[in-house]
Design a protein around this motif. Sequence first.
Motif, PDB file in Angstrom:
ATOM      1  N   MET A 205      39.685  14.302  36.190  1.00 57.89           N
ATOM      2  CA  MET A 205      40.664  13.838  37.176  1.00 57.89           C
ATOM      3  C   MET A 205      42.011  14.490  36.891  1.00 57.89           C
ATOM      4  O   MET A 205      42.500  14.443  35.761  1.00 57.89           O
ATOM      5  N   ILE A 206      42.605  15.077  37.926  1.00 59.50           N
ATOM      6  CA  ILE A 206      43.856  15.822  37.782  1.00 59.50           C
ATOM      7  C   ILE A 206      44.923  15.160  38.637  1.00 59.50           C
ATOM      8  O   ILE A 206      44.777  15.063  39.860  1.00 59.50           O
ATOM      9  N   LEU A 241      49.482  20.152  37.850  1.00 56.45           N
ATOM     10  CA  LEU A 241      49.147  20.596  39.193  1.00 56.45           C
ATOM     11  C   LEU A 241      47.928  21.508  39.177  1.00 56.45           C
ATOM     12  O   LEU A 241      47.792  22.354  38.269  1.00 56.45           O
ATOM     13  N   ALA A 242      47.060  21.336  40.147  1.00 56.71           N
ATOM     14  CA  ALA A 242      45.974  22.301  40.368  1.00 56.71           C
ATOM     15  C   ALA A 242      46.537  23.355  41.314  1.00 56.71           C
ATOM     16  O   ALA A 242      46.498  23.199  42.538  1.00 56.71           O
ATOM     17  N   THR A 243      47.117  24.412  40.749  1.00 58.09           N
ATOM     18  CA  THR A 243      47.870  25.379  41.558  1.00 58.09           C
ATOM     19  C   THR A 243      46.985  26.395  42.247  1.00 58.09           C
ATOM     20  O   THR A 243      47.390  27.005  43.235  1.00 58.09           O
ATOM     21  N   LYS A 244      45.769  26.565  41.759  1.00 56.63           N
ATOM     22  CA  LYS A 244      44.850  27.495  42.405  1.00 56.63           C
ATOM     23  C   LYS A 244      43.423  27.007  42.194  1.00 56.63           C
ATOM     24  O   LYS A 244      43.008  26.752  41.064  1.00 56.63           O
ATOM     25  N   VAL A 245      42.694  26.855  43.281  1.00 53.40           N
ATOM     26  CA  VAL A 245      41.290  26.435  43.214  1.00 53.40           C
ATOM     27  C   VAL A 245      40.480  27.419  44.046  1.00 53.40           C
ATOM     28  O   VAL A 245      40.740  27.606  45.237  1.00 53.40           O
ATOM     29  N   VAL A 246      39.509  28.053  43.397  1.00 56.34           N
ATOM     30  CA  VAL A 246      38.688  29.066  44.060  1.00 56.34           C
ATOM     31  C   VAL A 246      37.244  28.582  44.097  1.00 56.34           C
ATOM     32  O   VAL A 246      36.647  28.305  43.045  1.00 56.34           O
ATOM     33  N   ILE A 253      39.622  26.568  38.465  1.00 57.92           N
ATOM     34  CA  ILE A 253      40.831  25.801  38.739  1.00 57.92           C
ATOM     35  C   ILE A 253      41.917  26.209  37.755  1.00 57.92           C
ATOM     36  O   ILE A 253      41.708  26.171  36.538  1.00 57.92           O
ATOM     37  N   GLU A 254      43.063  26.604  38.293  1.00 56.57           N
ATOM     38  CA  GLU A 254      44.227  26.928  37.481  1.00 56.57           C
ATOM     39  C   GLU A 254      45.096  25.688  37.364  1.00 56.57           C
ATOM     40  O   GLU A 254      45.474  25.094  38.372  1.00 56.57           O
ATOM     41  N   LEU A 255      45.406  25.281  36.136  1.00 57.23           N
ATOM     42  CA  LEU A 255      46.211  24.084  35.891  1.00 57.23           C
ATOM     43  C   LEU A 255      47.604  24.483  35.429  1.00 57.23           C
ATOM     44  O   LEU A 255      47.752  25.308  34.517  1.00 57.23           O
ATOM     45  N   ASN A 265      46.149  25.795  31.513  1.00 56.31           N
ATOM     46  CA  ASN A 265      44.708  25.779  31.264  1.00 56.31           C
ATOM     47  C   ASN A 265      43.968  26.284  32.502  1.00 56.31           C
ATOM     48  O   ASN A 265      44.522  26.355  33.601  1.00 56.31           O
ATOM     49  N   PHE A 266      42.705  26.631  32.294  1.00 58.40           N
ATOM     50  CA  PHE A 266      41.796  26.962  33.386  1.00 58.40           C
ATOM     51  C   PHE A 266      40.524  26.133  33.210  1.00 58.40           C
ATOM     52  O   PHE A 266      40.061  25.932  32.082  1.00 58.40           O
ATOM     53  N   LEU A 267      40.001  25.634  34.315  1.00 60.51           N
ATOM     54  CA  LEU A 267      38.739  24.903  34.276  1.00 60.51           C
ATOM     55  C   LEU A 267      37.689  25.656  35.078  1.00 60.51           C
ATOM     56  O   LEU A 267      38.002  26.289  36.092  1.00 60.51           O
TER      57      LEU A 267
END
Length: 476
Positions: A205-206, A241-246, A253-255, A265-267
């Motif tokens: 959860m973000i 923030l989830a600034t980028k989700v592909v 996901i870029e955090l 971080n990256f998920l």
Amino acid sequence: MSNRFDYDLVIIGAGVGGHGAAVHAVNCGLKTAIIEAKDMGGTCVNRGCIPSKALLAASGRVRALQNTHHLKSLGIQVDGVGFQRELIADHATNLVNKIRSDLTKSLNRLKVNTIKGWGKIIDNQRISVLTNDEEKFITAKDIILCPGSVPFVPHGIEIDHKTVFTSDEAVKLEILPQWIAIIGSGYIGLEFSDIYTALGCEVTMIEALDNLMPGFDPDISKVAERVLIKPRDIETYSGILATKVVPGSPVTIELTDAKTKEVVNFLEVDACLVATGRMPATKNLGLENIGIETQRGFIPVNERLEVLSDGKIVPHLWAVGDATGKMMLAHAASGQGVIAVENICGRDKTINYRSIPAAAFTHPEISYVGLTEPAARELGKKEGFTIASVKTHFKSNSKALAEGETDGIAKIIYHQGTGEILGVHIIGIHASDLIQEAANAIAQHQSVRNLAFNIHAHPTLSEVIDEAFKRADLAI
């Protein structure tokens, strides 16, 4: 009805707000039509309240049956609990179909003229209805706008409706990803974390704000984190923030730190649910044709639900529901619809938003009505009065003990001088049912001094509220 118009009232949008307005309008003797471009019932019936509660009901039973420790304490043994995702999804779909059908039949029975197509204002009392093959025009003495809302997707998040999706797709339960990220920890994010973890998914959860569940009263958020987050397979980020989700396999996901704006971080997850709230669906309604400018997309209205342009009333034009930005709740929309029709009929009515309850149907549930404690303190500071609060616990309630469901509290916030209730917040078993008593009390400006003498059935969960009223009365 004047011979000048095709209808007394035309409603654009057949969601819960539009339906409530149409039913009340017919009961008031108005010749009524309702225009809907998509599905009858709008978001609530098709993509929101109804299917999500069906999923919560099914997944909640799975969770309960898998809780062998709880069952053992009741003397029950269950082995080999299983479920089928497809059949749980079918349960939600079947419920949607039934309620949508019932809603449509109710309008037909009342002889509301249902028009399929896109409704758009041409001028104050004329509407264009566009279908696939034609455009026609109808006139009405009054028009109510009920366009509803759509999921809000922040910049940088790419939706493919398969691996990255909103609640619109999540309610279909087409997949059960092993690992899913949920962006947002409001009631939508909380409810789906409840569903997914019950059915065996890992959740991350973000939350962009500093604390999880920022919309809830702080004391409720603390308990919710203890009982809904920490014991479950949920990893959390706050202030991120989830600034980028592909989209893809995996979803990346870029955090980013919400304050420093540095990537932290990256998920890589199997799926991502974007639960960042909703935005008004007010585009292409023809508002510009009559000089109405939206405010952050919302239609400006007064307390009577009359549409405003530069602060002035637009004659014969009304708006209700999510698009007004007052309270984005289905029952609030329905109530607004009734109030708008009352005012159309010349019976002056307004709506008390502070008395409208809300709930998250997690396990256990969360419900609330009125002000949070921080908001009440701000009001007290502004108006020159002191507030107080009391809490009671489900663990001391006989019915909760009998059920073996003792997690939770009820909190009452009230005016220290008069005892008037300003807000009530509950987390616990059947919290959504318990809140209505508090909502009625706020609507009637009741004081805990009077409520403390009401008699509640024993043993029932309602005694949690009763005990809070009594404690507040003693503290005055």
